[in-house]
Write a protein that holds these residues in place. Sequence first.
Motif, short mmCIF file in Angstrom:
data_model
loop_
_atom_site.label_atom_id
_atom_site.label_comp_id
_atom_site.label_asym_id
_atom_site.label_seq_id
_atom_site.Cartn_x
_atom_site.Cartn_y
_atom_site.Cartn_z
N GLU A 5 0.84 -1.30 0.02
CA GLU A 5 -0.01 -0.04 0.04
C GLU A 5 0.80 1.22 -0.03
OE1 GLU A 5 -3.88 -1.59 2.36
OE2 GLU A 5 -2.17 -0.83 3.43
N HIS A 6 2.06 1.09 0.80
CA HIS A 6 3.00 2.33 0.86
C HIS A 6 3.53 2.59 -0.48
CE1 HIS A 6 5.25 5.47 2.86
NE2 HIS A 6 6.24 4.79 2.43
N ALA A 7 3.85 1.36 -1.28
CA ALA A 7 4.41 1.78 -2.61
C ALA A 7 3.43 2.10 -3.66
CB ALA A 7 4.95 0.12 -3.03
N GLN A 11 4.22 5.61 -5.87
CA GLN A 11 3.75 5.58 -7.29
C GLN A 11 2.65 6.70 -7.68
OE1 GLN A 11 2.72 1.44 -7.85
NE2 GLN A 11 4.89 1.02 -8.51
N ILE A 12 1.70 6.62 -7.09
CA ILE A 12 0.59 7.66 -7.33
C ILE A 12 0.97 9.09 -7.04
CG2 ILE A 12 -1.78 8.49 -6.81
CD1 ILE A 12 -2.74 5.48 -6.77
N ARG A 47 -9.56 7.46 -9.28
CA ARG A 47 -9.98 6.28 -10.05
C ARG A 47 -8.76 5.43 -10.14
NH1 ARG A 47 -14.21 5.45 -14.07
NH2 ARG A 47 -15.26 6.88 -12.40
N ILE A 48 -7.58 5.92 -10.21
CA ILE A 48 -6.34 5.00 -10.40
C ILE A 48 -6.11 4.64 -9.16
CG2 ILE A 48 -3.81 5.15 -10.97
CD1 ILE A 48 -4.85 7.21 -13.23
N LEU A 49 -6.45 5.27 -8.20
CA LEU A 49 -5.94 4.89 -6.62
C LEU A 49 -6.82 3.61 -6.34
CD1 LEU A 49 -4.38 4.97 -4.18
CD2 LEU A 49 -5.97 6.87 -3.41
N SER A 50 -8.31 3.79 -6.80
CA SER A 50 -9.05 2.86 -6.45
C SER A 50 -9.02 1.58 -7.05
CB SER A 50 -10.55 3.49 -6.64
OG SER A 50 -10.84 3.26 -7.86
N THR A 51 -8.22 1.57 -8.24
CA THR A 51 -8.20 0.36 -9.01
C THR A 51 -6.70 -0.27 -8.81
OG1 THR A 51 -7.05 1.32 -10.95
CG2 THR A 51 -9.41 1.15 -11.15
N GLY A 52 -5.81 0.33 -8.14
CA GLY A 52 -4.46 0.01 -7.74
C GLY A 52 -3.59 -0.21 -8.98
#
Length: 175
Positions: A5-7, A11-12, A47-52
Amino acid sequence: MSAIEHALQDQIALLYAEHHGWLRGWLRKKLGDAGDAADLAHDTYLRILSTGRVPQADESRRHLTQVAKGLVIDLWRRREIENSYLEAIARLPEAQAPSEEMRAIVIETLIEIDAILHRLAPRARAALLMCRLDGMSYREIAAQLQVSVSSVEKYIAAGLLACWQASQDFSASGV
């Protein structure tokens, strides 16, 4: 917080730092409104965060553009639904006009129905709308879509199933 999760957050954060200004500018050109551009840029990263799924560095702008285009389409579709509904109720006598709360509920419901219909295959959506809104028979729909009556039956069954499933999801949510 786990290492994964930290990585992902790192990245985001990097993606945001490197491309946020560009994305807001691209959206501002597309929408013609800085406020809408800021909102949709924010929603793109959410959206990107929610999809991972964070894109590779060489694919970042293409991926951001793809996600943002979907959000722009959603915004335009929502505004079209809102405007159509507001035009329809504007013709009502003031005594029959719905409250602001009811307007918001109806608009959200219409948007959900639109989303359900747009998840259907195009012919299934068309068949269901021709049947339910236009009152066309299965034979008439088959002729219009240039398919067999049994295909129309399958299309409408798929559409009704999707609506039923959505109603069950709605009921289960306790809303």
